[in-house]
Design an enzyme around this catalytic site. Structure first.
Site, PDB file in Angstrom:
ATOM      1  N   CYS A 281       0.959  -1.081   0.057  1.00 44.40           N
ATOM      2  CA  CYS A 281       0.001  -0.377   0.327  1.00 44.40           C
ATOM      3  C   CYS A 281       0.832   1.088  -0.206  1.00 44.40           C
ATOM      4  O   CYS A 281       0.857   2.240  -0.981  1.00 44.40           O
ATOM      5  CB  CYS A 281      -1.498  -0.230   1.456  1.00 44.40           C
ATOM      6  SG  CYS A 281      -2.138  -1.117   1.648  1.00 44.40           S
TER       7      CYS A 281
HETATM    8  N1  LIG Z   1      -2.599  -6.413   2.049  1.00 48.15           N
HETATM    9  C1  LIG Z   1      -3.064  -5.216   2.602  1.00 48.15           C
HETATM   10  O1  LIG Z   1      -2.581  -5.275   3.894  1.00 48.15           O
HETATM   11  C2  LIG Z   1      -4.436  -4.602   1.977  1.00 48.15           C
HETATM   12  C3  LIG Z   1      -4.139  -3.310   2.415  1.00 48.15           C
HETATM   13  C4  LIG Z   1      -5.368  -2.411   2.396  1.00 48.15           C
HETATM   14  C5  LIG Z   1      -5.839  -2.303   1.222  1.00 48.15           C
HETATM   15  N2  LIG Z   1      -5.045  -3.607  -0.269  1.00 48.15           N
HETATM   16  C6  LIG Z   1      -5.912  -3.364  -1.389  1.00 48.15           C
HETATM   17  O2  LIG Z   1      -6.225  -4.237  -1.418  1.00 48.15           O
HETATM   18  C7  LIG Z   1      -6.246  -5.085  -3.057  1.00 48.15           C
HETATM   19  C8  LIG Z   1      -5.806  -6.316  -2.124  1.00 48.15           C
HETATM   20  O3  LIG Z   1      -4.627  -6.266  -2.181  1.00 48.15           O
HETATM   21  P1  LIG Z   1      -3.665  -7.722  -1.322  1.00 48.15           P
HETATM   22  O4  LIG Z   1      -2.849  -7.529  -0.770  1.00 48.15           O
HETATM   23  O5  LIG Z   1      -5.395  -8.885  -0.831  1.00 48.15           O
HETATM   24  O6  LIG Z   1      -3.824  -8.691  -2.409  1.00 48.15           O
HETATM   25  P2  LIG Z   1      -2.764  -9.942  -2.847  1.00 48.15           P
HETATM   26  O7  LIG Z   1      -1.537 -10.194  -3.897  1.00 48.15           O
HETATM   27  O8  LIG Z   1      -2.717 -11.046  -1.642  1.00 48.15           O
HETATM   28  O9  LIG Z   1      -4.349 -10.803  -3.037  1.00 48.15           O
HETATM   29  C9  LIG Z   1      -4.870 -10.416  -4.788  1.00 48.15           C
HETATM   30  C10 LIG Z   1      -5.791 -11.998  -5.059  1.00 48.15           C
HETATM   31  O10 LIG Z   1      -5.915 -11.481  -6.207  1.00 48.15           O
HETATM   32  C11 LIG Z   1      -5.815 -12.903  -7.400  1.00 48.15           C
HETATM   33  N3  LIG Z   1      -6.153 -12.183  -8.736  1.00 48.15           N
HETATM   34  C12 LIG Z   1      -5.134 -11.706  -8.953  1.00 48.15           C
HETATM   35  N4  LIG Z   1      -5.532 -11.400 -10.644  1.00 48.15           N
HETATM   36  C13 LIG Z   1      -7.482 -11.972 -10.061  1.00 48.15           C
HETATM   37  C14 LIG Z   1      -8.517 -11.748 -10.882  1.00 48.15           C
HETATM   38  N5  LIG Z   1      -8.404 -11.217 -12.397  1.00 48.15           N
HETATM   39  N6  LIG Z   1      -9.580 -12.497 -10.362  1.00 48.15           N
HETATM   40  C15 LIG Z   1      -9.790 -13.777  -8.992  1.00 48.15           C
HETATM   41  N7  LIG Z   1      -8.383 -13.177  -8.540  1.00 48.15           N
HETATM   42  C16 LIG Z   1      -7.653 -12.742  -9.110  1.00 48.15           C
HETATM   43  C17 LIG Z   1      -4.730 -13.288  -6.717  1.00 48.15           C
HETATM   44  O11 LIG Z   1      -4.476 -14.760  -7.546  1.00 48.15           O
HETATM   45  C18 LIG Z   1      -4.598 -12.577  -5.401  1.00 48.15           C
HETATM   46  O12 LIG Z   1      -4.662 -14.405  -4.921  1.00 48.15           O
HETATM   47  C19 LIG Z   1      -4.965  -4.344  -3.831  1.00 48.15           C
HETATM   48  O13 LIG Z   1      -5.625  -3.146  -4.026  1.00 48.15           O
HETATM   49  C20 LIG Z   1      -4.149  -3.619  -2.201  1.00 48.15           C
HETATM   50  O14 LIG Z   1      -3.880  -2.220  -2.330  1.00 48.15           O
HETATM   51  C21 LIG Z   1      -4.122  -4.461   1.207  1.00 48.15           C
END
Ligand SMILES: NC(=O)c1ccc[n+]([C@@H]2O[C@H](COP(=O)([O-])OP(=O)(O)OC[C@H]3O[C@@H](n4cnc5c(N)ncnc54)[C@H](O)[C@@H]3O)[C@@H](O)[C@H]2O)c1
Length: 447
Positions: A281
Site C-alpha cells: 500500500c
Molecule cells: N494487504 C494489505 O494489507 C492491504 C490493505 C489495504 C488495502 N489493500 C488493497 O487490497 C487489494 C488487494 O490486496 P491484497 O494484499 O489482498 O493482494 P494479494 O496479492 O494478497 O491478493 C490478490 C489475489 O487476487 C488474485 N487475483 C488476481 N487477479 C485476479 C482476477 N482477475 N480474478 C480473481 N482473482 C485474481 C490473486 O491470485 C491473489 O490471490 C490491493 O488493491 C491492495 O492495495 C491491501
C-alpha cells in the site's frame, strides 16, 4: 429490485462472491462465511483453490481453523470457475493494484475482474470494489463495463441501469495484517455508492460483518479517502526518515525524540524511521493519485518528495553500514552481511516491496556477500523485480559469529535480541529494536 436484495441480505440468504483471495479477500470471505452467509471465493491462481477447500491456509496470520470451520459447515468454498459468478448476489473485488515499471497504476487486475463480472452480470447483483486505486476508477472503468454488459436472462434488448438493475460501490480495504487490536470486522469501513440505492445496498452488505460503515457521497470520495490515509502515512514516515538523517549528524537519537514528542497528548502522532517503505500500500498507492492528478494538470509535490526520501532510505542504510565497517577497518566489499528480517514489517510473512530486497541488491552491488534470516520467510519468493535464490539461514551462535555485519531490517517480536547481540560481531539496527528490547550493547549501531 434493491428491496429484494436488501431482504436477502437481512435474512442472510444472500450469496457473497469474493474475487481475489489474498491478504484482503480471504479474511473478508471468512468473515461473511462465519456470519452464516454462503460465500464463494474466486481466484485465478488455481494453486490456492485446493488448499482452501481442504481447510488449509497459505497466509501465516490467517488460521487454518477458521477456514476449516467455514468449509466444513459448507458456508465457504473456493473456485477458479467464474461461470459461477451469477450465483452471487454481492460480488466484492479484492484484486491487486500494483504499479507498472514506469511507476504508473496497473489496473489490469481490476479490468480483468470487471470484464469477468460483466460477462456474467445478472439483474439484481451488487458489485463493490475494494482494491486501493485512483479516484474515478469505479465510475470510469467498471460502471461502463456493467452498463454495457449483455443482458442474458431475457430476450428483451435493454441496458443494465445502475441503481436499478445492478448496484455498484467502492469501499476501500483498511486491513492491517496481524494487528492484534483490529481485524477485518472491527475496522470501520468507508462506503461510496454510485447512486443512493447503491449506497443503501452497500451499507446493508457491509453492516452484516463490519462494526461500522461510514457513508460518503460518491465512490470517488471513498477512493480518495483511502489515498489520503496512505499518503498521510507515506509523508509522515518520510518526515521522520529525513529527521533521522539530520539528527544523526547532530548526535541526537531520533527514536528518543519521537518517543518524547509522543507524550504530547494532542496534535502529534508518532511515526518511526526505518530502512524504507514496504508493503502493497504505502509505497504504491500515493502514486495512483500522482498519476491521476496529471490529468488535471496538478503535480503532487508532497507525494513526490516523500517518495524520494523514502526511496533513498535503503541507500542511506547501506552508506551507514559502510561507515560502521570502516570503524573496524573493513569495507563492505568482500564482507559477509546477514540481514535480519525479510518481510516488510514485523511478525508477518508478506514480502511485497520489502526494503530488505533492495538492501540485498545494493549490498551485493557494493561487493558484500549477503544472507538473510526470517522465521516467516523460509525462501525468498520471486517478486516482480527480484528473483533471488536464497533461503533463510539458521540463527545459531555459530552462524551469527560468521558475519562481519548483522543488519536488522525487520524487527520481528520473536527475535531473541539479547542472544543476537551476544553472538554477533557488529550490528546495524534500522528499527531501534535492540534498545526497545532492553539490550544495551556497544556492538549495536543505529541507522
Ligand atoms: N494487504 C494489505 O494489507 C492491504 C490493505 C489495504 C488495502 N489493500 C488493497 O487490497 C487489494 C488487494 O490486496 P491484497 O494484499 O489482498 O493482494 P494479494 O496479492 O494478497 O491478493 C490478490 C489475489 O487476487 C488474485 N487475483 C488476481 N487477479 C485476479 C482476477 N482477475 N480474478 C480473481 N482473482 C485474481 C490473486 O491470485 C491473489 O490471490 C490491493 O488493491 C491492495 O492495495 C491491501
Amino acid at each position: 429490485m434493491h428491496n429484494q436484495l436488501l431482504k436477502k441480505i437481512e435474512n442472510k440468504t444472500a450469496v457473497i462472491g469474493i474475487i481475489g483471495l489474498g491478504y484482503v479477500g480471504l479474511p473478508l470471505a471468512l468473515e461473511y462465511a462465519s456470519k452464516g452467509f454462503k460465500t464463494i471465493g474466486f481466484d485465478i491462481d488455481e494453486r490456492k483453490i485446493p488448499i482452501l477447500n481442504s481447510g488449509k491456509s497459505y497466509i501465516k496470520h490467517i488460521k487454518a481453523d477458521k477456514i476449516k470451520k467455514t468449509v466444513t459447515s459448507k458456508k465457504f468454498f473456493a473456485t477458479a470457475d467464474f461461470t459461477r459468478l451469477p450465483e452471487a448476489d454481492a460480488v466484492i473485488i479484492c484484486v491487486p493494484t500494483p504499479l507498472n515499471e514506469h511507476r504508473e497504476p496497473d489496473i489490469t487486475y481490476i479490468e480483468n475482474s470487471g470484464k469477468m463480472i460483466a460477462k456474467y452480470l445478472r439483474v439484481g447483483q451488487f458489485v463493490s470494489l475494494e482494491s486501493s486505486t485512483y479516484p474515478g476508477t469505479t465510475e470510469e472503468i467498471l460502471l461502463p463495463m456493467f452498463e454495457n454488459a449483455p443482458i442474458t436472462q431475457n430476450s428483451k434488448a435493454k441496458k443494465f441501469v445502475v441503481g436499478k438493475d445492478f448496484f455498484l460501490a467502492f469501499s476501500p480495504e483498511r486491513e492491517d495484517p496481524n494487528n492484534p487490536k483490529y481485524s477485518t470486522a472491527t475496522i470501520p469501513k468507508v462506503v461510496g455508492g454510485v447512486t443512493s440505492e447503491c449506497l443503501k445496498v452497500a451499507m446493508a452488505i457491509y453492516n452484516q460483518v463490519i462494526v461500522k460503515t461510514v457513508p460518503v457521497s460518491s465512490p470517488r470520495a471513498a477512493e480518495a479517502t483511502k489515498l489520503l490515509e496512505n499518503i498521510y502515512r507515506s509523508i509522515n514516515i518520510a518526515l521522520v526518515n529525513e529527521l533521522k538523517m539530520v539528527f544523526e549528524r547532530m548526535d541526537i537519537d531520533v527514536w528518543e525524540v519521537v518517543d518524547a514528542a509522543a507524550t504530547k497528548p494532542f496534535g502529534f502522532q508518532a511515526f518511526y524511521p526505518g530502512p524504507g517503505l514496504g508493503g502493497h500500500c504505502i509505497p504504491i498507492d500515493p502514486f495512483y493519485l500522482t498519476w491521476k492528478a496529471r490529468e488535471f494538470e496538478i503535480s503532487t509535490k508532497f507525494i513526490e518528495l516523500a517518495g524520494e526520501i523514502n526511496t533513498f532510505m535503503p541507500y542511506y542504510v547501506v552508506e551507514k553500514a559502510g561507515e560502521v565497517m570502516n570503524k573496524f577497518k573493513k569495507s563492505l566489499n568482500g564482507s559477509k552481511v546477514l540481514i535480519l528480517g525479510a518481510s516488510y514489517k514485523k511478525d508477518i510473512d508478506d514480502m511485497r516491496e520489502s526494503p530488505s530486497l533492495k538492501l540485498i541488491e545494493i549490498l551485493r552491488e557494493k561487493g558484500a556477500k549477503v544472507d538473510y534470516n526470517d522465521p516467516y520467510v523460509p525462501k525468498l519468493p520471486k517478486t516482480r523485480k527480484y528473483q533471488y535464490d536464497m533461503e533463510s539461514v539458521e540463527l545459531s551462535k555459530k552462524n551469527l559469529a560468521k558475519y562481519d555485519l548483522v543488519l536488522l531490517s525487520t524487527d520481528h517480536t520473536d527475535y531473541n535480541y539479547k542472544f543476537i547481540a551476544a553472538s554477533s560481531k557488529v550490528i546495524l539496527d534500522t528499527r531501534n529494536a535492540f534498545e526497545r528490547a532492553g539490550v544495551k550493547s556497544e556492538k549495536v549501531y543505529k541507522g
